[in-house]
Enzyme design. Structure first.
Site, PDB file in Angstrom:
ATOM      1  N   LYS A  74       0.858  -1.197   0.000  1.00 25.53           N
ATOM      2  CA  LYS A  74       0.000   0.000   0.000  1.00 25.53           C
ATOM      3  C   LYS A  74       0.890   1.242   0.000  1.00 25.53           C
ATOM      4  O   LYS A  74       1.751   1.397   0.861  1.00 25.53           O
ATOM      5  CB  LYS A  74      -0.896   0.003   1.237  1.00 25.53           C
ATOM      6  CG  LYS A  74      -1.802   1.230   1.328  1.00 25.53           C
ATOM      7  CD  LYS A  74      -2.835   1.079   2.433  1.00 25.53           C
ATOM      8  CE  LYS A  74      -2.384   1.595   3.759  1.00 25.53           C
ATOM      9  NZ  LYS A  74      -2.292   3.048   3.876  1.00 25.53           N
TER      10      LYS A  74
ATOM     11  N   LYS B 255      -7.319   8.147  -1.127  1.00 19.81           N
ATOM     12  CA  LYS B 255      -8.615   8.586  -0.551  1.00 19.81           C
ATOM     13  C   LYS B 255      -9.167   9.844  -1.225  1.00 19.81           C
ATOM     14  O   LYS B 255      -9.324  10.893  -0.597  1.00 19.81           O
ATOM     15  CB  LYS B 255      -8.473   8.844   0.952  1.00 19.81           C
ATOM     16  CG  LYS B 255      -8.024   7.641   1.764  1.00 19.81           C
ATOM     17  CD  LYS B 255      -8.032   7.954   3.248  1.00 19.81           C
ATOM     18  CE  LYS B 255      -7.622   6.785   4.114  1.00 19.81           C
ATOM     19  NZ  LYS B 255      -6.200   6.406   4.016  1.00 19.81           N
TER      20      LYS B 255
ATOM     21  N   THR C 250     -11.036   5.610  10.957  1.00 20.42           N
ATOM     22  CA  THR C 250     -11.012   5.040  12.320  1.00 20.42           C
ATOM     23  C   THR C 250     -10.687   6.117  13.356  1.00 20.42           C
ATOM     24  O   THR C 250     -10.877   5.912  14.545  1.00 20.42           O
ATOM     25  CB  THR C 250     -10.009   3.871  12.420  1.00 20.42           C
ATOM     26  OG1 THR C 250      -8.854   4.204  11.676  1.00 20.42           O
ATOM     27  CG2 THR C 250     -10.583   2.592  11.892  1.00 20.42           C
TER      28      THR C 250
ATOM     29  N   ARG D  47       2.939  -1.259  10.830  1.00 16.44           N
ATOM     30  CA  ARG D  47       4.040  -1.297  11.798  1.00 16.44           C
ATOM     31  C   ARG D  47       4.408  -2.663  12.345  1.00 16.44           C
ATOM     32  O   ARG D  47       5.576  -2.888  12.665  1.00 16.44           O
ATOM     33  CB  ARG D  47       3.727  -0.318  12.939  1.00 16.44           C
ATOM     34  CG  ARG D  47       3.879   1.122  12.482  1.00 16.44           C
ATOM     35  CD  ARG D  47       3.178   2.078  13.394  1.00 16.44           C
ATOM     36  NE  ARG D  47       1.726   1.967  13.270  1.00 16.44           N
ATOM     37  CZ  ARG D  47       0.858   2.764  13.889  1.00 16.44           C
ATOM     38  NH1 ARG D  47       1.297   3.717  14.681  1.00 16.44           N
ATOM     39  NH2 ARG D  47      -0.443   2.615  13.715  1.00 16.44           N
TER      40      ARG D  47
ATOM     41  N   ASP E 145      -3.393   4.286  -1.957  1.00 17.54           N
ATOM     42  CA  ASP E 145      -4.350   4.736  -0.922  1.00 17.54           C
ATOM     43  C   ASP E 145      -4.335   6.260  -0.835  1.00 17.54           C
ATOM     44  O   ASP E 145      -3.734   6.840   0.057  1.00 17.54           O
ATOM     45  CB  ASP E 145      -3.917   4.086   0.404  1.00 17.54           C
ATOM     46  CG  ASP E 145      -4.743   4.510   1.595  1.00 17.54           C
ATOM     47  OD1 ASP E 145      -5.877   4.970   1.412  1.00 17.54           O
ATOM     48  OD2 ASP E 145      -4.242   4.363   2.734  1.00 17.54           O
TER      49      ASP E 145
ATOM     50  N   ASP F  38     -13.579  14.845  -3.958  1.00 14.79           N
ATOM     51  CA  ASP F  38     -13.652  16.146  -4.639  1.00 14.79           C
ATOM     52  C   ASP F  38     -14.909  16.142  -5.499  1.00 14.79           C
ATOM     53  O   ASP F  38     -15.704  15.198  -5.428  1.00 14.79           O
ATOM     54  CB  ASP F  38     -12.375  16.363  -5.476  1.00 14.79           C
ATOM     55  CG  ASP F  38     -12.009  17.842  -5.605  1.00 14.79           C
ATOM     56  OD1 ASP F  38     -12.919  18.658  -5.879  1.00 14.79           O
ATOM     57  OD2 ASP F  38     -10.832  18.178  -5.443  1.00 14.79           O
TER      58      ASP F  38
HETATM   59  O1  C5P Z   1       0.866   0.451  11.237  1.00 21.67           O
HETATM   60  P1  C5P Z   1      -0.562  -0.013  11.064  1.00 21.67           P
HETATM   61  O2  C5P Z   1      -0.684  -1.518  10.838  1.00 21.67           O
HETATM   62  O3  C5P Z   1      -1.468   0.479  12.149  1.00 21.67           O
HETATM   63  O4  C5P Z   1      -1.003   0.681   9.691  1.00 21.67           O
HETATM   64  C1  C5P Z   1      -2.279   0.572   9.172  1.00 21.67           C
HETATM   65  C2  C5P Z   1      -2.350   1.252   7.845  1.00 21.67           C
HETATM   66  O5  C5P Z   1      -3.716   1.295   7.471  1.00 21.67           O
HETATM   67  C3  C5P Z   1      -1.865   2.702   7.846  1.00 21.67           C
HETATM   68  O6  C5P Z   1      -1.308   2.968   6.554  1.00 21.67           O
HETATM   69  C4  C5P Z   1      -3.134   3.486   8.058  1.00 21.67           C
HETATM   70  O7  C5P Z   1      -3.078   4.769   7.489  1.00 21.67           O
HETATM   71  C5  C5P Z   1      -4.151   2.626   7.312  1.00 21.67           C
HETATM   72  N1  C5P Z   1      -5.535   2.808   7.728  1.00 21.67           N
HETATM   73  C6  C5P Z   1      -5.980   2.586   9.013  1.00 21.67           C
HETATM   74  N2  C5P Z   1      -7.309   2.764   9.319  1.00 21.67           N
HETATM   75  C7  C5P Z   1      -8.181   3.147   8.377  1.00 21.67           C
HETATM   76  C8  C5P Z   1      -7.744   3.366   7.072  1.00 21.67           C
HETATM   77  C9  C5P Z   1      -6.407   3.187   6.777  1.00 21.67           C
HETATM   78  O8  C5P Z   1      -5.202   2.219   9.880  1.00 21.67           O
HETATM   79  N3  C5P Z   1      -9.463   3.256   8.670  1.00 21.67           N
END
Ligand code: C5P
Length: 239
Positions: A33, A62, A123, A215, A60, A65
């Protein structure tokens, strides 16, 4: 989306850091992503580079517009031959339809158009925020489901959502509608800033179409080991 992929969030500020990370997973053809942080620094070249190394791409960005702007932006993104893109469902029905039209117009002949999913509520949005900042009186779960239905009715291929919302979505939509779920952690991992998390096993049990993991892999002491563990927990059990 044929299989149920594990999508690695390349949340890095530069292409150099992406390369350093990917060098640690040398033999893998990945589904990655690319988000705003990386794309706004490195531009389409990073997408081309990842593609030339055989990786699949969820871009990604998003989009949100007016319909015509989204249509033309999507036409350009389809030309990059990415696999998955997204919009905010809050942009409305006409914008979602325009996104699909743009993707169809930009997809090179003979190729499959990129799948397009909708962000329902971020979220980071709370019930208080909905009421006080956005003046939306309906509850969070109700708006998520409503936005998901709108995405479905307007021809989108799925939504980004929490794993915990997946069962409710499949009460109303069929299984071809994708549920792409971030917030995934192994039981032993730190939650970081995520609140509503699930293990890959739980995501599989709840019916997620794909998981997005950042992460837990990118910041792991041994990213390759962390990736294989996560992939195993997700894929082996998701057949
Ligand atoms: O590091 P982690 O596993 O928390 O990363 C989750 C990824 O998913 C990040 O790139 C975050 O921006 C994305 N994301 C999220 N919640 C959402 C939409 C996207 O955590 N509702």
């Amino acid at each position: 989306m044929n299989e149920r992929p594990l999508i690695i969030a390349l949340d890095f500020p530069t292409g150099k850091e992406v390369s350093r990370f990917l060098d640690m997973l040398p033999e893998e053809k990945l589904y990655v992503k690319v988000g705003m942080e990386l794309f706004y620094q490195e531009g389409p070249e990073i997408v081309q580079q990842l593609k030339s190394n055989g990786h699949q791409i969820f871009l990604d960005l998003k989009l949100h517009d007016i319909p015509q702007t989204v249509k033309l932006a999507m036409r350009g993104l389809a030309r990059l031959e990415v696999d998955l893109v997204n919009v905010h469902a809050a942009g409305g029905s006409a914008m979602m339809q325009a996104a699909i039209e743009g993707l169809e117009a930009g997809t090179p002949a003979g190729n499959k158009r990129p799948a397009c999913i909708a962000v329902t509520q971020l979220t980071s949005t709370s019930e208080t925020m909905l009421k006080e900042d956005l003046l939306i009186e309906k509850g969070l779960n109700e708006t998520v489901l409503h936005y998901a239905k709108r995405a479905y009715e307007n021809g989108l291929d799925g939504v980004v959502c929490s794993t915990l919302e997946v069962p409710e979505i499949y009460k109303h939509m069929d299984r071809t509608f994708l549920t792409i779920t971030p917030g995934i952690r192994m039981a032993s991992d730190s939650l970081d800033d995520q609140v509503r998390v699930a293990t890959p096993e739980k995501a599989r049990g709840l019916g997620s179409s794909a998981i997005v993991v950042g992460r837990s892999i990118t910041k792991a002491e041994n990213p390759h080991k962390a990736y294989l563990e996560m992939k195993n927990a997700w894929e082996v059990l998701s057949v």
